[in-house]
Design a protein around this motif. Structure first.
Motif, short mmCIF file in Angstrom:
data_model
loop_
_atom_site.label_atom_id
_atom_site.label_comp_id
_atom_site.label_asym_id
_atom_site.label_seq_id
_atom_site.Cartn_x
_atom_site.Cartn_y
_atom_site.Cartn_z
N ASP A 1 8.10 -51.75 25.64
CA ASP A 1 7.59 -50.39 26.20
C ASP A 1 7.17 -49.63 25.17
OD1 ASP A 1 6.93 -48.20 27.41
OD2 ASP A 1 8.58 -47.73 28.61
N LEU A 2 5.44 -49.75 25.44
CA LEU A 2 4.18 -48.71 23.95
C LEU A 2 3.87 -47.46 24.22
CD1 LEU A 2 4.32 -52.31 22.10
CD2 LEU A 2 5.43 -50.29 21.26
N THR B 1 10.16 -64.24 21.29
CA THR B 1 10.13 -66.13 22.50
C THR B 1 11.28 -65.58 24.14
OG1 THR B 1 12.30 -66.42 20.93
CG2 THR B 1 10.06 -67.49 20.44
N SER B 2 11.51 -64.10 23.51
CA SER B 2 13.20 -63.96 25.01
C SER B 2 11.93 -62.49 25.72
CB SER B 2 13.86 -63.27 24.46
OG SER B 2 14.94 -64.29 23.82
N LEU B 3 10.38 -62.47 25.78
CA LEU B 3 9.74 -61.05 25.64
C LEU B 3 9.68 -60.65 27.15
CD1 LEU B 3 9.32 -58.19 25.30
CD2 LEU B 3 6.82 -59.26 24.70
N ARG B 4 10.40 -60.53 28.72
CA ARG B 4 10.14 -60.70 29.85
C ARG B 4 8.98 -59.56 30.21
NH1 ARG B 4 11.86 -64.56 28.23
NH2 ARG B 4 13.36 -66.48 29.38
N GLU B 5 8.81 -58.22 30.21
CA GLU B 5 7.89 -57.23 30.14
C GLU B 5 7.17 -56.39 29.06
OE1 GLU B 5 11.02 -54.73 32.90
OE2 GLU B 5 11.82 -56.21 33.75
N LEU B 6 6.63 -56.18 29.63
CA LEU B 6 5.49 -55.57 27.71
C LEU B 6 4.68 -54.63 28.48
CD1 LEU B 6 4.50 -55.41 25.13
CD2 LEU B 6 3.25 -56.81 25.83
N TYR B 7 5.09 -53.28 28.15
CA TYR B 7 3.94 -52.44 28.53
C TYR B 7 3.26 -51.64 27.86
CZ TYR B 7 7.62 -52.71 32.44
OH TYR B 7 8.22 -53.04 33.64
N LEU B 8 1.59 -51.59 27.54
CA LEU B 8 0.81 -50.66 26.94
C LEU B 8 -0.27 -50.17 27.14
CD1 LEU B 8 -0.35 -54.42 25.19
CD2 LEU B 8 1.45 -52.65 24.48
N LEU C 1 3.01 -57.52 32.78
CA LEU C 1 2.02 -57.09 31.32
C LEU C 1 1.33 -56.05 32.48
CD1 LEU C 1 0.48 -57.44 28.84
CD2 LEU C 1 -1.10 -58.90 29.91
N ASP C 2 1.61 -54.49 31.83
CA ASP C 2 1.51 -53.49 31.59
C ASP C 2 -0.46 -52.71 30.60
OD1 ASP C 2 0.37 -50.88 32.63
OD2 ASP C 2 2.14 -50.37 33.59
N ALA C 3 -1.05 -53.38 31.69
CA ALA C 3 -1.75 -52.15 30.04
C ALA C 3 -2.94 -51.49 30.72
CB ALA C 3 -3.26 -53.71 29.90
N ASP D 1 -1.64 -55.25 35.02
CA ASP D 1 -1.26 -54.33 35.62
C ASP D 1 -2.92 -53.18 34.56
OD1 ASP D 1 -2.50 -51.59 37.01
OD2 ASP D 1 -0.02 -50.74 36.62
N LEU D 2 -3.85 -53.56 35.27
CA LEU D 2 -4.97 -53.29 34.54
C LEU D 2 -5.80 -52.38 35.62
CD1 LEU D 2 -6.62 -57.11 34.25
CD2 LEU D 2 -5.59 -55.54 32.31
N THR D 3 -5.18 -51.17 35.97
CA THR D 3 -5.67 -49.84 36.40
C THR D 3 -6.37 -49.05 35.25
OG1 THR D 3 -3.56 -50.76 38.19
CG2 THR D 3 -5.28 -48.12 38.50
N ASN D 4 -7.51 -48.99 36.16
CA ASN D 4 -7.97 -47.83 35.50
C ASN D 4 -8.41 -48.35 33.53
OD1 ASN D 4 -7.88 -45.60 37.33
ND2 ASN D 4 -5.67 -44.90 36.62
N ASN D 5 -9.15 -49.26 33.42
CA ASN D 5 -9.85 -49.58 32.43
C ASN D 5 -11.02 -50.09 32.92
OD1 ASN D 5 -7.83 -50.25 30.00
ND2 ASN D 5 -6.91 -51.07 32.22
N ASP D 6 -11.84 -50.27 32.18
CA ASP D 6 -13.70 -50.26 31.88
C ASP D 6 -14.25 -51.64 32.37
OD1 ASP D 6 -13.60 -47.77 31.00
OD2 ASP D 6 -13.57 -48.27 28.74
N LEU D 7 -13.52 -52.34 32.44
CA LEU D 7 -13.46 -54.06 32.86
C LEU D 7 -14.42 -54.34 34.10
CD1 LEU D 7 -9.62 -55.55 32.68
CD2 LEU D 7 -11.66 -56.33 31.53
N ASN D 8 -15.19 -55.41 33.66
CA ASN D 8 -16.51 -55.65 34.40
C ASN D 8 -16.34 -57.04 35.69
OD1 ASN D 8 -18.54 -56.65 32.69
ND2 ASN D 8 -18.88 -55.29 32.28
N ALA D 9 -15.45 -58.06 34.49
CA ALA D 9 -15.63 -59.49 34.84
C ALA D 9 -13.87 -59.30 34.33
CB ALA D 9 -16.09 -60.07 34.13
N LEU D 10 -13.48 -60.46 34.73
CA LEU D 10 -12.52 -61.17 34.80
C LEU D 10 -12.15 -62.25 34.90
CD1 LEU D 10 -10.28 -59.55 37.73
CD2 LEU D 10 -10.24 -59.17 35.29
N PRO D 11 -11.56 -63.27 33.20
CA PRO D 11 -11.95 -64.73 33.33
C PRO D 11 -11.10 -65.46 34.80
CG PRO D 11 -10.78 -64.15 32.33
CD PRO D 11 -10.78 -63.08 32.90
#
Length: 635
Positions: A290-291, A306-313, A333-335, A357-367
């Motif tokens: 949790d970061l 290598t065991s990481l399952r949940e990352l909070y950014l 992955l929470d960003a 989770d990419l809520t509330n960022n500045d993205l205008n496109a996705l891969p």
């Protein structure tokens, strides 16, 4: 009784009314003192005195009951070795507690095992002491009288410090001093070699004693919700830790935690961290990190987790999300709540990802490749200026978004390879048998020397180095493939294109640099005979000026950038231009002069302009050009 009777008889002899009871006689005990009024006062005083005596008796009885209860608790503690005084409103530790271990028989004591009374032989040393949820302000040096304690719980009190004498508790394995007002910890804590768990969260600690690093056997440490601004270098010596909570402090940096190889849980949220020490990325047993609520500007390198399952950014200062630094084991992955404007194609390599989770960022496109992730079942995009995905699709949720991305992938799928010479790969090849140089999807930071050696023995006209981790354009290109016609460098991390290198590719007709980090292109580009140029998913805020000199250019794809203005005059200098894609940018106005261009394909979707309206864009290129032409004002 005898006196009262005599008084009563005398009263009747002086003319007291007949029939008055003996109790009335008693009430007239003080009649001669105050002319009748004293008798009334005396009658009122007796019940009040009785009530006071009753209250004193009840209070004494209560004290006796409490004392009896406490005595029973002490007796039981002597037998069990455990004493629980939780929530009893204590402001000080009773002296009996400190002397619980005292009870050895006198030298000449006579022992009778036939007695039912408790004797010294039934006593065991105290090993567990719970003093939590009281009002204690001090423990004091008497704590040293209980050296057999293995568990000490003093959480939820008013303690401002712990005594140095705590070092005497040589077998103490668990210490809970959380939820107090501790300002410091005693250095003598470092002498508790048996300590496995130390909980001091929710205090007012501003620093830690360096002696804490001597706790080589410590497995659980909770320092959260304090005021720590730094950690001593010796902190890195806590190599047995399995759980570490440093959340909600004021930490701006960390010592190298790379030696804590057993660490399985690490919570760093709500600090002031701008980066992580390199060693954190090697902690292979951590499953959740949790970061959130820090000041991270880039995704840390966590490939070794290598065991990481949940990352909070969430709630950091990220401007891009490069998943190449993340382990493929991620499920969550929470960003959210960052400033991410670009999502790298490497996100599509996280095949086990279930929630993004990419809520509330500045993205205008996705891969588009996100649509192919097999396990992804939750994708949130709310609060982004999304243009490659319509708002109505975003509001319909994950299933609709993924379906849209899969459809986009189908539209962008390359045509099947045609028959011809075999491509040259890292495998051995026979000189003179190929014109294609292929090294794609290898995550390479540089093209292997073996490739260049084989390229020198062949007349290379096509090179595909896409989907790697290149940060610079390979300098060997002009000398190893001087006759190159087609160059694909898409999905790398290239930030610039050297002009002299580009000038050496004088025959180049097709250049694909999609999915990089380019902001401009050199002037030398305008001297090439390019017919196809793909600039999508970079960081261009305008079409580079050198592009307007490409008189042979037939197709220009510059979608998914941050282009704000279209230069109609510049585009008019491209006589061969037929296909223009500037979708998913920041274009606020479409110049009507664009309608004069001989375009067969024009893509403008996903921009900020209001006209042409979406319904007009849906009618196709010819209708849009006619509409724009109609808006040209003569003069």
């Amino acid at each position: 009784i005898f006196v009262s009777s005599k008084i009563g008889m005398a009263s009747r002899g002086r003319g007291a009314p007949a029939g008055r009871s003996s109790s009335s006689s008693s009430h007239s005990l003080g009649a001669g003192a105050a002319n009748g009024r004293g008798a009334a006062a005396s009658a009122q005083d007796l019940p009040a005195g009785a009530a006071a005596r009753a209250a004193r008796f009840a209070q004494a009885s209560k004290k006796e009951a409490v004392a009896s209860s406490f005595a029973q608790i002490i007796t039981l503690a002597r037998k069990s070795g455990s004493l629980n005084l939780n929530g009893r409103g204590l402001t000080a530790v009773p002296a009996e507690v400190w002397h619980l271990n005292e009870g050895a028989p006198p030298p000449a004591a006579a022992v009778s095992f036939d007695s039912n009374a408790d004797g010294w032989w039934t006593q065991t040393d105290l090993t567990k002491l719970i003093l939590s949820s009281n009002k204690l302000t001090v423990l004091g040096p008497d704590l040293a009288l209980l050296p057999t304690l293995t568990t000490l719980d003093v959480h939820d009190n008013l303690l401002e410090s712990l005594p140095e004498e705590i070092a005497v508790l040589a077998v103490l394995a668990s210490l809970n001093a959380s939820h107090n007002t501790l300002h410091t910890l005693p250095g003598s804590l470092g002498q508790l070699a048996a300590l496995k768990s130390l909980l001091v969260q929710h205090n007012q600690l501003t620093a830690l004693p360096p002696e804490l690093g001597a706790l080589a056997g410590l497995e659980e440490l909770d320092l959260s919700h304090n005021r720590l601004v730094s950690l001593p270098p010796s902190f890195a010596s806590l190599v047995s830790l399995r759980k570490l909570n440093l959340a909600s402090n004021l930490l701006e940096s960390l010592p190298d935690l790379g030696r804590m190889v057993r660490l399985g849980e690490l919570d760093l949220h709500a600090n002031r961290l701008e980066e992580l020490p390199v060693g954190v990325g090697r902690l292979a047993h951590i499953a959740r990190l949790d970061l959130r609520h820090n000041s991270l500007r880039a995704v840390p390198g966590l490939q070794g987790m290598t065991s990481l399952r949940e990352l909070y950014l969430g709630n950091n200062a990220l401007v891009a999300l490069d998943a190449a630094t993340l382990p493929p084991s991620l499920h969550v992955l929470d960003a959210r709540d960052n400033h991410i404007a670009h999502l790298d194609d490497t996100i599509c390599d996280l095949k086990q990802l279930q929630r993004l989770d990419l809520t509330n960022n500045d993205l205008n496109a996705l891969p588009a490749g996100l649509g192919a992730l097999p396990a992804l079942n939750a994708l949130t995009l709310d609060g982004n200026p999304m243009r490659s995905v319509r708002r109505d699709i975003v509001t319909r949720g994950t299933a609709a978004i993924l379906k849209h991305l899969r459809n986009q992938m189908a539209e962008e799928a390359p045509e099947p390879a045609h028959d011809g010479p075999l491509p040259l790969t890292t495998a051995a090849a026979v000189p003179g048998t190929t014109t294609q140089l292929v090294h794609t999807g290898q995550k390479s930071t540089a093209i292997p020397d073996a490739i260049w050696a084989l390229a020198a023995a062949n007349a290379i006209t096509s090179a595909d180095f896409s989907k790697n981790l290149l940060t610079v354009v390979p300098a060997q290109l002009p000398t190893s493939a001087p006759g190159l016609l087609t160059l694909n460098l898409s999905s790398n991390r290239i930030t610039s294109f050297p002009g002299p290198l580009l000038a050496g590719l004088r025959a180049l007709t097709s250049l694909d640099v999609r999915g990089n980090q380019l902001t401009t292109l050199p002037d030398e580009l305008g001297d090439l005979p390019l017919r196809d140029l793909a600039l999508s998913a970079n960081r261009f805020v305008e079409i580079p000026a050198s592009v307007y000199r490409l008189r042979a250019l037939n197709t220009l794809v510059a979608s998914d950038n941050q282009i704000a203005v279209l230069d109609a005059a510049g585009l008019a200098r491209l006589p061969a231009l037929l296909c223009l894609d500037v979708s998913n940018n920041n274009i606020a106005q479409v110049p009507p002069q664009l309608g004069l261009l001989p375009l067969t394909t024009l893509k403008l979707e996903g921009n900020a302009f209001k006209t042409p309206r979406p319904a007009q864009l849906a009618q196709g290129t010819r209708a849009v050009l006619e509409y724009l032409k109609s808006r040209i004002v003569d003069g």
